[in-house]
Design a protein around this motif. Structure first.
Motif, short mmCIF file in Angstrom:
data_model
loop_
_atom_site.label_atom_id
_atom_site.label_comp_id
_atom_site.label_asym_id
_atom_site.label_seq_id
_atom_site.Cartn_x
_atom_site.Cartn_y
_atom_site.Cartn_z
N GLY A 62 4.61 7.62 -25.71
CA GLY A 62 3.33 8.32 -25.71
C GLY A 62 3.26 9.36 -26.81
N ILE A 63 2.24 10.22 -26.74
CA ILE A 63 2.09 11.27 -27.76
C ILE A 63 2.01 12.65 -27.14
CG2 ILE A 63 0.98 9.75 -29.45
CD1 ILE A 63 -1.72 10.79 -28.55
N GLU B 116 -9.44 10.87 -24.16
CA GLU B 116 -9.38 9.43 -23.95
C GLU B 116 -10.56 8.87 -23.16
OE1 GLU B 116 -5.08 10.93 -24.02
OE2 GLU B 116 -7.04 11.61 -23.36
N SER C 52 7.19 12.20 -22.71
CA SER C 52 6.16 12.30 -23.75
C SER C 52 6.14 13.69 -24.39
CB SER C 52 4.78 11.96 -23.17
OG SER C 52 4.24 13.05 -22.46
N GLY D 202 -7.03 3.74 -29.81
CA GLY D 202 -5.97 4.37 -29.01
C GLY D 202 -4.99 3.35 -28.45
N MET E 263 -0.97 3.12 -29.31
CA MET E 263 0.07 3.26 -28.27
C MET E 263 1.04 2.09 -28.24
SD MET E 263 -0.10 6.15 -27.00
CE MET E 263 -0.64 6.66 -28.64
N THR F 127 -0.99 7.41 -23.38
CA THR F 127 -0.83 8.53 -24.31
C THR F 127 -0.03 9.67 -23.70
OG1 THR F 127 -2.93 9.52 -23.62
CG2 THR F 127 -2.98 8.00 -25.50
N THR F 128 -0.24 9.95 -22.42
CA THR F 128 0.35 11.13 -21.79
C THR F 128 1.63 10.83 -21.05
OG1 THR F 128 -1.90 12.01 -21.54
CG2 THR F 128 -0.17 13.04 -20.22
N LYS G 134 -5.13 6.94 -21.02
CA LYS G 134 -4.54 8.24 -20.72
C LYS G 134 -3.12 8.08 -20.20
CE LYS G 134 -4.66 12.72 -20.22
NZ LYS G 134 -5.81 13.40 -19.57
N PHE H 263 -4.27 13.58 -27.78
CA PHE H 263 -5.26 12.61 -28.23
C PHE H 263 -6.54 13.31 -28.70
CE2 PHE H 263 -8.55 9.37 -27.76
CZ PHE H 263 -7.93 8.22 -28.25
#
Length: 410
Positions: free
Chosen positions: A304-305, A318, A83, A294, A298, A327-328, A324, A310
């Protein structure tokens, strides 16, 4: 020559026992430090990092029973590393993943320590109780401004003890509370008053954290604990004792909370925090709206980002462990995390009612993880140190059971 060689085991054995005793004490001190995380890196990280290196250099083994936990947690963190490639600004990202990897190793370390010697389980929980009582007392004294400078142990008029956040402080007190409840229900009555006093301190700490997640976790896990104990015990007299003492403990905590509610400050904040849905939960781009957006976002971001990104896109982070994870740690991390939790639930459920020395500790750890997974729907438990300890306890107890079965078959 053979006579000389034969003397070596007799000399080495006491030395080895002494080293193991010292090692257990050092590990217990690490557990104690887990209750004091005002700044990061906390003493806990520094102590455990050194301890991890020393134990594995000295030959602590990761068995095939614990290895799946290591594989799943490493895969989870590989997702976090991937990520990082999606981040335009890497500030803080690599350190976040490094901390995640370190905490994953503490879970594996705890499992290996427990598997190595089941007698470390009461040491772990007794030390946890001591740390929890001290940090809870700090939060309570800080909340009521008992001494100059005590406000350092509060945040937004909420007790946080020696933690950075009341939302971590409250849940940290729950597993040792379960241990005390279990001790009261199964131990000797002449020592129950001491445990009841410690439980009262932890209960008040949880309440004054004014964390709805901690409140829900506290009551959910205690009810689950009592239910499992009633399910396990076949004696009618013992079941009656559990019910009577449980009702007495509940009444004691209710009375204590009613006394605390006599303070206008406590009463006003309780009436505000007791609402199931706060304004910041249901408003536009509030907690639940962010969850919905979110998850949709995703679905188009398999890697992820990146960590902490986020919160730069939306008003807040989040506040959901599943989001989480996506995203992570990306899809890889999310699947690994779900797989790890499902495997942990299975191991605990499989061995929950077996009559073993380690069964009470497995039961407390397993119930605590179920509770933390439940509150993970409204809060981020990713970097909570005690959650990784709980994972280690459950997997360590499951490894002990596997070893016990292997011994029985041979």
């Amino acid at each position: 020559m053979s006579a000389v060689a034969a003397t070596y085991p007799r000399v080495a054995q006491p030395h080895r026992a002494t080293m193991r005793l010292i090692g257990s004490g050092l590990f217990a001190f690490g557990i104690f430090l887990s209750g004091f995380v005002i700044n990061e890196p906390a003493p806990y990280e520094l102590w455990m990092a050194g301890l991890l290196a020393i134990w594995f250099i000295l030959g602590l083994r990761i068995s095939r029973y614990v290895a799946p936990l290591l594989v799943l947690l490493i895969t989870f963190n590989v997702g976090g590393m991937l990520s990082l490639t999606q981040m335009k600004d890497l500030t803080g990202g690599p350190m976040y993943v490094a901390v995640s990897t370190f905490l994953a190793l503490t879970a594996v370390f705890c499992a290996a320590i427990v598997e190595d010697n089941a007698r470390r389980l009461p040491l772990i929980f007794n030390t946890w109780v001591v740390a929890a009582v001290i940090t809870s007392m700090l939060g309570i004294l800080g909340y009521f401004h008992a001494f100059p400078g005590s406000e350092v142990f509060t945040l937004y008029d909420r007790a946080k003890g020696a933690f950075q956040d009341p939302n971590v402080f409250g849940p940290y007190l729950v597993p040792p509370s379960l241990y005390l409840v279990h001790g009261i229900l199964t131990g000797r009555l002449n020592t129950a008053w001491f445990k009841a006093g410690a439980l009262l301190i932890l209960s008040l700490g949880v309440f004054l954290s004014f964390s709805r997640a901690a409140w829900g976790l506290f009551f959910l896990t205690i009810l689950l604990l009592i239910f499992v104990m009633l399910l396990k015990e076949r004696s009618g007299a013992f079941r009656l004792r559990i019910l009577v003492l449980s009702l007495a403990a509940i009444m004691m905590m209710v009375v204590a909370l009613l006394i605390a509610m006599q303070s206008p400050k406590v009463s006003d904040l309780f009436s505000t925090r007791a609402q199931l849905v706060q304004e910041y939960d249901g408003e536009h781009l509030g907690r639940f709206d962010r969850h919905r957006i979110g998850f949709q976002m995703m679905m188009e971001r398999p890697l992820g980002i990146g960590p902490m990104v986020f919160g730069t896109i939306f008003p807040e982070d989040e506040h959901n462990i599943w989001l989480k994870s996506l995203t992570t740690y990306g899809w890889l991390g999310f699947v690994s995390y779900i797989g790890m939790l499902c495997w942990t639930f299975y191991l605990g459920f499989k061995n929950l009612l077996k009559n073993r020395f380690w069964q009470p500790y497995l039961m407390i750890g397993w119930i605590s993880i179920i509770g933390h997974a439940a509150i993970g729907n409204v809060i981020d438990i990713d970097h909570w140190r005690h959650v990784y300890l709980l994972l280690g306890i459950v997997w360590g107890c499951a490894a002990l059971e596997q070893r016990h079965r292997s011994t029985q078959l041979t």
